[in-house]
Design a protein around this motif. Structure first.
Motif, PDB file in Angstrom:
ATOM      1  N   LEU A 225      36.240  25.818  49.680  1.00  0.00           N
ATOM      2  CA  LEU A 225      36.428  26.319  51.031  1.00  0.00           C
ATOM      3  C   LEU A 225      36.374  27.847  51.007  1.00  0.00           C
ATOM      4  N   SER A 226      36.762  28.486  52.085  1.00  0.00           N
ATOM      5  CA  SER A 226      36.597  29.927  52.189  1.00  0.00           C
ATOM      6  C   SER A 226      37.346  30.683  51.100  1.00  0.00           C
ATOM      7  N   ALA A 227      38.632  30.445  50.934  1.00  0.00           N
ATOM      8  CA  ALA A 227      39.421  31.203  49.972  1.00  0.00           C
ATOM      9  C   ALA A 227      40.243  30.288  49.084  1.00  0.00           C
ATOM     10  N   VAL A 228      39.834  29.044  48.983  1.00  0.00           N
ATOM     11  CA  VAL A 228      40.584  28.090  48.163  1.00  0.00           C
ATOM     12  C   VAL A 228      39.642  26.965  47.755  1.00  0.00           C
ATOM     13  N   THR A 229      39.901  26.395  46.582  1.00  0.00           N
ATOM     14  CA  THR A 229      39.114  25.264  46.088  1.00  0.00           C
ATOM     15  C   THR A 229      40.035  24.064  45.911  1.00  0.00           C
TER      16      THR A 229
ATOM     17  N   ALA B   1      40.691  37.947  66.660  1.00  0.00           N
ATOM     18  CA  ALA B   1      39.979  36.678  66.853  1.00  0.00           C
ATOM     19  C   ALA B   1      39.617  36.010  65.532  1.00  0.00           C
ATOM     20  N   SER B   2      40.042  36.637  64.402  1.00  0.00           N
ATOM     21  CA  SER B   2      39.736  36.107  63.060  1.00  0.00           C
ATOM     22  C   SER B   2      38.235  35.972  62.821  1.00  0.00           C
ATOM     23  N   ALA B   3      37.452  36.864  63.424  1.00  0.00           N
ATOM     24  CA  ALA B   3      36.008  36.885  63.175  1.00  0.00           C
ATOM     25  C   ALA B   3      35.769  37.736  61.931  1.00  0.00           C
ATOM     26  N   ARG B   4      35.955  37.116  60.756  1.00  0.00           N
ATOM     27  CA  ARG B   4      35.991  37.864  59.497  1.00  0.00           C
ATOM     28  C   ARG B   4      34.688  38.577  59.192  1.00  0.00           C
ATOM     29  N   TRP B   5      33.572  37.880  59.350  1.00  0.00           N
ATOM     30  CA  TRP B   5      32.307  38.469  58.904  1.00  0.00           C
ATOM     31  C   TRP B   5      31.881  39.635  59.796  1.00  0.00           C
ATOM     32  N   PRO B   6      31.895  39.521  61.133  1.00  0.00           N
ATOM     33  CA  PRO B   6      31.616  40.720  61.935  1.00  0.00           C
ATOM     34  C   PRO B   6      32.626  41.840  61.679  1.00  0.00           C
TER      35      PRO B   6
ATOM     36  N   ALA C 218      47.423  36.236  41.241  1.00  0.00           N
ATOM     37  CA  ALA C 218      46.183  36.561  41.947  1.00  0.00           C
ATOM     38  C   ALA C 218      46.277  36.169  43.415  1.00  0.00           C
ATOM     39  N   ALA C 219      45.645  36.994  44.253  1.00  0.00           N
ATOM     40  CA  ALA C 219      45.482  36.669  45.673  1.00  0.00           C
ATOM     41  C   ALA C 219      44.012  36.856  46.006  1.00  0.00           C
ATOM     42  N   ARG C 220      43.411  35.847  46.630  1.00  0.00           N
ATOM     43  CA  ARG C 220      41.976  35.844  46.903  1.00  0.00           C
ATOM     44  C   ARG C 220      41.721  36.075  48.387  1.00  0.00           C
ATOM     45  N   SER C 221      40.780  36.964  48.694  1.00  0.00           N
ATOM     46  CA  SER C 221      40.402  37.230  50.079  1.00  0.00           C
ATOM     47  C   SER C 221      39.216  36.369  50.478  1.00  0.00           C
ATOM     48  N   ALA C 222      38.912  36.371  51.778  1.00  0.00           N
ATOM     49  CA  ALA C 222      37.837  35.530  52.291  1.00  0.00           C
ATOM     50  C   ALA C 222      36.492  35.899  51.690  1.00  0.00           C
ATOM     51  N   ASN C 223      36.298  37.186  51.339  1.00  0.00           N
ATOM     52  CA  ASN C 223      35.008  37.605  50.793  1.00  0.00           C
ATOM     53  C   ASN C 223      34.945  37.485  49.270  1.00  0.00           C
ATOM     54  N   ARG C 224      35.865  36.724  48.699  1.00  0.00           N
ATOM     55  CA  ARG C 224      35.932  36.437  47.262  1.00  0.00           C
ATOM     56  C   ARG C 224      36.327  37.639  46.417  1.00  0.00           C
ATOM     57  N   THR C 225      36.970  38.608  47.034  1.00  0.00           N
ATOM     58  CA  THR C 225      37.610  39.626  46.220  1.00  0.00           C
ATOM     59  C   THR C 225      38.975  39.085  45.795  1.00  0.00           C
ATOM     60  N   VAL C 226      39.448  39.563  44.666  1.00  0.00           N
ATOM     61  CA  VAL C 226      40.717  39.087  44.132  1.00  0.00           C
ATOM     62  C   VAL C 226      41.574  40.297  43.783  1.00  0.00           C
ATOM     63  N   ARG C 227      42.858  40.168  43.991  1.00  0.00           N
ATOM     64  CA  ARG C 227      43.808  41.229  43.669  1.00  0.00           C
ATOM     65  C   ARG C 227      44.825  40.688  42.684  1.00  0.00           C
ATOM     66  N   LEU C 228      45.132  41.480  41.651  1.00  0.00           N
ATOM     67  CA  LEU C 228      46.138  41.096  40.669  1.00  0.00           C
ATOM     68  C   LEU C 228      47.381  41.939  40.900  1.00  0.00           C
ATOM     69  N   ALA C 229      48.477  41.296  41.239  1.00  0.00           N
ATOM     70  CA  ALA C 229      49.712  42.015  41.525  1.00  0.00           C
ATOM     71  C   ALA C 229      50.442  42.346  40.237  1.00  0.00           C
ATOM     72  N   ASN C 230      51.239  43.405  40.294  1.00  0.00           N
ATOM     73  CA  ASN C 230      52.122  43.751  39.181  1.00  0.00           C
ATOM     74  C   ASN C 230      53.438  43.026  39.384  1.00  0.00           C
ATOM     75  N   SER C 231      53.678  41.983  38.612  1.00  0.00           N
ATOM     76  CA  SER C 231      54.865  41.166  38.840  1.00  0.00           C
ATOM     77  C   SER C 231      55.484  40.767  37.510  1.00  0.00           C
ATOM     78  N   ARG C 232      56.798  40.880  37.424  1.00  0.00           N
ATOM     79  CA  ARG C 232      57.485  40.439  36.210  1.00  0.00           C
ATOM     80  C   ARG C 232      57.616  38.929  36.150  1.00  0.00           C
ATOM     81  N   VAL C 233      57.536  38.303  37.319  1.00  0.00           N
ATOM     82  CA  VAL C 233      57.677  36.849  37.370  1.00  0.00           C
ATOM     83  C   VAL C 233      56.327  36.171  37.150  1.00  0.00           C
ATOM     84  N   ALA C 234      55.330  36.602  37.922  1.00  0.00           N
ATOM     85  CA  ALA C 234      53.990  36.016  37.819  1.00  0.00           C
ATOM     86  C   ALA C 234      53.122  36.962  36.998  1.00  0.00           C
TER      87      ALA C 234
END
Length: 672
Positions: free
Chosen positions: A175-179, A277-282, A417-433
């Motif tokens: 799907l858009s940001a999840v498999t 309006a959540s029109a991500r691509w425009p 990790a957190a994934r955006s709709a355009n398939r960019t990914v961000r890695l957070a600095n976390s002691r837990v995760a």
């Protein structure tokens, strides 16, 4: 013991990693080899495992592994549950082998010991998640999540369906940001999304409905992209996408070079409307356009008139398509950002871009389970008067807790990790995760066939079937792939264009490797030539973005595996010598004619209709004549219609005609 639990037997090692993690599976395998539990199965299918330390795990029929009780007290899938499944599988395999031997012995006796024994079929049973009903989905997800899924269905969404194969029997939907993966045949309780727990419960329903559409369209296709749902609720997004047309018409009238100070504010209001309006691509396209306007205002080398014109055309094209009930071109089904659960990623290199004001590093990470490539962007601003950072310095920068060079070449395991709709990914600095990166020996053989190509002819044919890029989902690294290398030939340097070219031969088909020198990566060409020549070791794989140009498959490399090392050209310093010899590029009259015509339409957007010189109309007429002479009559007609329109028609109609012409020329260039 005759095994009865098909659900436990269907849990592959990859499925167990999804349910637990790789570390727990490794520990379970190791402990099972030395101290396996005692396994028993009751008449109702309940499996009980008793361990040497007294721990007792009960796997009841109809209960998922996560919900199965274990006396160790863990609420997650612990090593005892995993060990119980592994032991049950081993017992079943042993029983199956004994039964096959007895059957073969009986067959030989019946045939007088002269007949051949046929091996049982190893093909995995075929099944489809389309068989699940809405009632089952509602019971699993709950009324609230099911209602959210129905809302997304009414809006319409895109999905890529992957059916199970003997190599990977688990069907999946991207799907858009999840498999979503369906780990056990016929058991909806074992459907898993790679989003963090509780983030996207509606994704399972969306995946099931995608399979239902795919089964109706083509039940035999292994991989199929589908559009799911109606578009009845898309009116808000369509209206939002149309909110940019008036300021675009004003921009085309005045031109980027003469845009007034109030225009960016008008566009910013449209940007907020698209976001609401959540029109991500425009929204993403308009963000890029605003960046181009800012780059021109700041006299930055980042500004590109052709790219600016293409962004304006994309906004018009997406609105047109949305009014024809094709709402997925707006990206309304896309989540802005989705936290993901435990991920295993493989570095496929990086790319550095930038100008005198900033440097951006895009690191590419293969996500094998989702069969996609994610992009991790990192941008640093260059202080006024300061020297830009070297590629080596950028490679040493950190995102999250990991160096960019390690991410680009290693094996990544992360829970942050957190994934955006355009398939960019961000890695957070976390002691837990935490995020951990292990060095890679360049063994990409475990990547799925969607990401590791051995047939470049088939990939070239696939690219020709794609919809135009201007209305496709705006995802990063969409065409980034790894290629199995058979050989490299024709390494050559074009000094006039400062470009290195070579030919990569896969087991089937070939592609042209191309790398152009930039000030941001001064050592990239030298390092690439060194690795392609084989001086760094035997070439095994090469990764990069693939596209078709002039009928050829072109690869812009991001990483090369030579021997047991993953090389990233953009991080290299200029320590090697470029191959001797020169070459000249072949002149293509068709490409030159289309390039000239695109420059003319881009000039309209840059100068503005009000500021076009008389020479523009003369050059447009000459270009029309050239296109006609070369047989590109449709492109010629479009350009000639634009020339006539710009002298007689109002601004809104001029925007429509201009966008049609630029789009026609762009599509013609893509098909050459």
């Amino acid at each position: 013991m005759t095994p009865m639990r098909a659900d436990l037997l269907a849990l592959t090692d990859d499925s167990l990693i999804t349910l637990a993690n790789r570390g727990i599976l490794k520990r379970a395998v190791k402990e099972n080899a030395t101290a396996p539990p005692e396994i028993s199965e009751s008449a109702d299918g309940t499996v009980e495992a008793v361990f040497a330390d007294g721990t007792r795990t009960t796997l009841a029929a109809g209960v998922t592994l996560e919900a199965s009780p274990c006396s160790c007290g863990s609420t997650a899938v612990c090593r005892h549950r995993v060990m119980a499944v592994l032991r049950y599988r081993a017992t079943a395999e042993s029983s199956s082998a004994t039964a096959q031997f007895d059957a073969a012995d009986a067959q030989e006796s019946d045939a007088g010991s002269t007949g051949d024994v046929l091996a049982p079929s190893s093909a995995a049973p075929t099944w489809s998640p389309a068989e699940f009903s809405d009632d089952q989905l509602r019971e699993l997800l709950g009324a609230r999540a099911f209602a959210a899924a129905r809302k997304a269905h009414r809006t319409g969404y895109r999905a890529t369906v992957h059916r199970g194969t003997p190599q990977d029997p688990v069907p999946a939907v991207e799907l858009s940001a999840v498999t979503v993966r369906f780990l056990v045949p016929g058991d909806l309780g074992y459907a898993r999304a790679d989003a963090a727990r509780g983030v996207r419960p509606d994704a399972i329903a969306l995946a099931v409905w995608a399979f239902q559409v795919a089964d109706d369209l083509d039940p035999a296709a292994g991989v199929l992209e589908v559009t799911v749902g109606a578009t009845a609720d898309g009116s808000v997004a369509v209206t939002a996408s149309g909110s940019v047309l008036a300021p675009l018409a004003e921009l085309l009238n005045d031109g980027v070079a003469h845009a007034g100070p109030a225009l960016p504010a008008v566009f910013s209001a449209a940007l907020r409307t698209l976001d609401a309006a959540s029109a991500r691509w425009p929204h993403d396209a308009l963000t890029d356009l605003l960046d181009q306007l800012a780059a021109h205002r700041d006299r930055s080398a980042r500004h590109d008139p052709l790219h600016t014109a293409t962004l304006i055309t994309e906004l018009v094209a997406r609105h047109r398509a949305s009014t024809r009930d094709w709402i997925p071109v707006l990206g309304t089904e896309e989540a802005a950002q989705t936290p993901l659960r435990h991920l295993r990623l493989t570095g496929l290199g990086a790319r550095i871009t930038g100008d005198s004001e900033s440097r951006t590093v895009e690191t590419y990470l293969a996500h094998p389970e989702a069969r996609i490539v994610l992009t991790l962007p990192y941008t640093t601003v260059i202080a006024e008067g300061a020297e830009p950072p070297t590629p080596a310095a950028l490679a040493a920068r950190r995102t999250g807790a990991a160096r960019l060079a390690d991410l680009a070449t290693g094996n990544v395991v992360t829970e942050s990790a957190a994934r955006s709709a355009n398939r960019t990914v961000r890695l957070a600095n976390s002691r837990v995760a935490r995020t951990s990166v292990l060095p890679s020996a360049g063994d990409w053989s475990s990547l799925p066939p969607e990401l590791l190509l051995t047939d470049l002819d088939a990939e070239s044919a696939r690219l020709t079937t794609l919809a135009p890029a201007l209305i496709r989902p705006r995802v990063r690294a969409e065409s980034l792939r790894a290629i199995t290398v058979e050989s490299i030939s024709d390494i050559r340097y074009l000094p006039g264009e400062q470009r290195l070219e070579a030919t990569v031969h896969a087991p089937t088909g070939s592609a042209t490797i191309t790398r152009t020198h930039t000030s941001a990566t001064p050592g990239a060409i030298d390092a690439l030539a060194h690795t392609l020549s084989g001086d760094a070791g035997l070439l095994r794989y090469i990764a990069g973005s693939l596209h078709r140009h002039h009928g050829r498959l072109i690869l812009n490399p991001t990483a090369v595996v030579a021997g047991a090392t993953v090389h990233v050209p953009c991080f290299a310093t200029a320590t090697h010598t470029i191959p001797a010899g020169t070459a000249t590029s072949h002149r293509d009259p068709l490409a030159e004619a289309i390039t000239t015509a695109l420059a003319l339409t881009s000039e309209v957007a840059h100068r503005g209709i009000r500021h076009l010189p008389p020479s523009w109309f003369t050059r447009a007429a000459e270009s029309t004549t050239t296109l006609t002479r070369l047989g590109l009559r449709t492109a010629a007609t479009a350009l000639d219609d634009l020339r006539r329109t710009l002298t007689t028609t109002s601004v809104p109609a001029a925007l429509d005609r201009w966008a049609t012409t630029h789009l026609r020329l762009q599509l013609t260039a893509d098909q050459l």
